[in-house]
Design a protein around this motif. Structure first.
Motif, PDB file in Angstrom:
ATOM      1  N   ILE A 181      24.852 -19.668 -37.879  1.00 41.25           N
ATOM      2  CA  ILE A 181      25.950 -19.913 -36.935  1.00 41.25           C
ATOM      3  C   ILE A 181      27.112 -18.966 -37.194  1.00 41.25           C
ATOM      4  O   ILE A 181      27.616 -18.307 -36.276  1.00 41.25           O
ATOM      5  N   VAL A 182      27.560 -18.869 -38.460  1.00 39.89           N
ATOM      6  CA  VAL A 182      28.760 -18.061 -38.751  1.00 39.89           C
ATOM      7  C   VAL A 182      28.490 -16.569 -38.643  1.00 39.89           C
ATOM      8  O   VAL A 182      29.436 -15.772 -38.578  1.00 39.89           O
ATOM      9  N   MET A 183      27.204 -16.175 -38.614  1.00 43.80           N
ATOM     10  CA  MET A 183      26.860 -14.766 -38.467  1.00 43.80           C
ATOM     11  C   MET A 183      26.496 -14.400 -37.033  1.00 43.80           C
ATOM     12  O   MET A 183      26.114 -13.265 -36.755  1.00 43.80           O
ATOM     13  N   SER A 184      26.628 -15.349 -36.127  1.00 43.05           N
ATOM     14  CA  SER A 184      26.314 -15.075 -34.722  1.00 43.05           C
ATOM     15  C   SER A 184      27.496 -14.384 -34.048  1.00 43.05           C
ATOM     16  O   SER A 184      28.635 -14.460 -34.533  1.00 43.05           O
ATOM     17  N   TYR A 243      30.535 -12.383 -38.430  1.00 39.61           N
ATOM     18  CA  TYR A 243      29.807 -11.376 -37.643  1.00 39.61           C
ATOM     19  C   TYR A 243      30.408  -9.977 -37.795  1.00 39.61           C
ATOM     20  O   TYR A 243      29.711  -9.030 -38.188  1.00 39.61           O
ATOM     21  N   GLU A 244      31.683  -9.828 -37.484  1.00 36.12           N
ATOM     22  CA  GLU A 244      32.306  -8.506 -37.521  1.00 36.12           C
ATOM     23  C   GLU A 244      32.371  -7.958 -38.944  1.00 36.12           C
ATOM     24  O   GLU A 244      32.229  -6.756 -39.163  1.00 36.12           O
ATOM     25  N   THR A 304      22.668  -9.818 -31.625  1.00 41.70           N
ATOM     26  CA  THR A 304      22.702 -10.658 -32.826  1.00 41.70           C
ATOM     27  C   THR A 304      22.380  -9.808 -34.063  1.00 41.70           C
ATOM     28  O   THR A 304      21.843  -8.704 -33.959  1.00 41.70           O
ATOM     29  N   LEU A 305      22.720 -10.350 -35.216  1.00 40.26           N
ATOM     30  CA  LEU A 305      22.418  -9.643 -36.457  1.00 40.26           C
ATOM     31  C   LEU A 305      20.947  -9.794 -36.804  1.00 40.26           C
ATOM     32  O   LEU A 305      20.362 -10.868 -36.635  1.00 40.26           O
ATOM     33  N   ASP A 306      20.359  -8.713 -37.296  1.00 41.60           N
ATOM     34  CA  ASP A 306      18.969  -8.726 -37.731  1.00 41.60           C
ATOM     35  C   ASP A 306      18.934  -9.209 -39.177  1.00 41.60           C
ATOM     36  O   ASP A 306      19.105  -8.441 -40.122  1.00 41.60           O
ATOM     37  N   PRO A 326      32.421 -17.610 -47.735  1.00 41.46           N
ATOM     38  CA  PRO A 326      33.644 -18.325 -47.338  1.00 41.46           C
ATOM     39  C   PRO A 326      33.544 -18.948 -45.943  1.00 41.46           C
ATOM     40  O   PRO A 326      34.048 -20.050 -45.718  1.00 41.46           O
ATOM     41  N   ALA A 327      32.885 -18.249 -45.028  1.00 42.44           N
ATOM     42  CA  ALA A 327      32.719 -18.780 -43.669  1.00 42.44           C
ATOM     43  C   ALA A 327      31.812 -20.010 -43.675  1.00 42.44           C
ATOM     44  O   ALA A 327      32.067 -20.988 -42.967  1.00 42.44           O
ATOM     45  N   ILE A 328      30.762 -19.948 -44.495  1.00 40.92           N
ATOM     46  CA  ILE A 328      29.863 -21.097 -44.614  1.00 40.92           C
ATOM     47  C   ILE A 328      30.616 -22.290 -45.187  1.00 40.92           C
ATOM     48  O   ILE A 328      30.507 -23.416 -44.684  1.00 40.92           O
ATOM     49  N   LEU A 329      31.396 -22.052 -46.243  1.00 43.88           N
ATOM     50  CA  LEU A 329      32.132 -23.132 -46.898  1.00 43.88           C
ATOM     51  C   LEU A 329      33.124 -23.785 -45.941  1.00 43.88           C
ATOM     52  O   LEU A 329      33.228 -25.021 -45.892  1.00 43.88           O
TER      53      LEU A 329
END
Length: 210
Positions: free
Chosen positions: A36-39, A45-46, A63-65, A89-92
């Motif tokens: 989710i946080v890497m979408s 993502y950025e 999307t990221l590979d 950090p984004a996951i947390l």
């Protein structure tokens, strides 16, 4: 209680989480959160693109590979750490919001976050206790080869790249042996859940090596 659940590749974390949910636990999948946080448009993502370039972006949908990212960081500890510093950090933050929502509706909840690198990242420290699931080395090797359709040599490389399970087990308050079939795993989860419930009732603290 707020617990972590971890183990190495092909140890059965997701299956164990499914059985804990059957007992009424709330399970949070850190791998799903990472997706989710890497979408596109989300927190990490950025940052990933800045560090790893546009080559890790799929042309068809932006999307990221994730497979390409795994290949990049697999044999490069520095790049692996860079990726963790972007994503963790984004996951947390996302996870803490999810935990808050659960606690808001159920103040007696048993919440379990399952993730692969709970010990390696140091995030195990924030939990009331840690559940470590493991499997016999030969069973693990067979599962990795079958699951990923790879050779024995490649499977051994993947396993060797992770923290040895013997070390990871030293951090555990609760241990699950998943070397057998799915029915045995269900019994193991029930055993650990009953221990967790007893500890929760008596003290609210984690046990040790159960």
């Amino acid at each position: 209680m707020y617990l972590g659940l971890t183990g190495n590749i092909a140890s059965g974390k997701n299956s164990a989480a499914m059985f804990f949910e059957k007992h009424g636990c709330y399970c949070i999948d850190a791998d799903e959160i990472s997706r989710i946080v890497m979408s596109p448009g989300e927190a990490a993502y950025e940052g990933v693109i800045r560090e790893f370039g546009r080559s890790v972006v799929k042309e068809e949908d932006g999307t990221l590979d994730r497979k390409k990212l795994r290949d990049i960081v697999f044999n490069d500890p520095v790049k692996r750490k860079v990726l963790e510093l972007i994503v963790q950090p984004a996951i947390l933050e996302y996870e803490q919001k999810a935990v808050g929502k659960i606690k808001g509706k159920d103040d007696k909840a048993v919440i379990i976050t399952h993730a692969a690198i709970t010990v390696e990242s140091g995030s195990y420290k924030r939990f009331d206790g840690l559940i470590v699931i493991y499997t016999d080395p030969k069973v693990q090797l067979d599962r990795v080869m079958k699951r990923d359709s790879i050779t024995e040599e490649d499977a051994k490389k993947i396993i060797a790249a992770q923290m040895p399970i013997e070390k990871k087990l030293t951090y555990a308050q609760y241990i699950i042996n998943n070397s057998g079939d799915i029915d045995r795993l269900e019994r193991e989860v029930r055993r650990v859940y009953e221990l967790i419930s007893l500890v929760k009732k008596c003290s609210g603290k984690g046990g040790k090596h159960a």
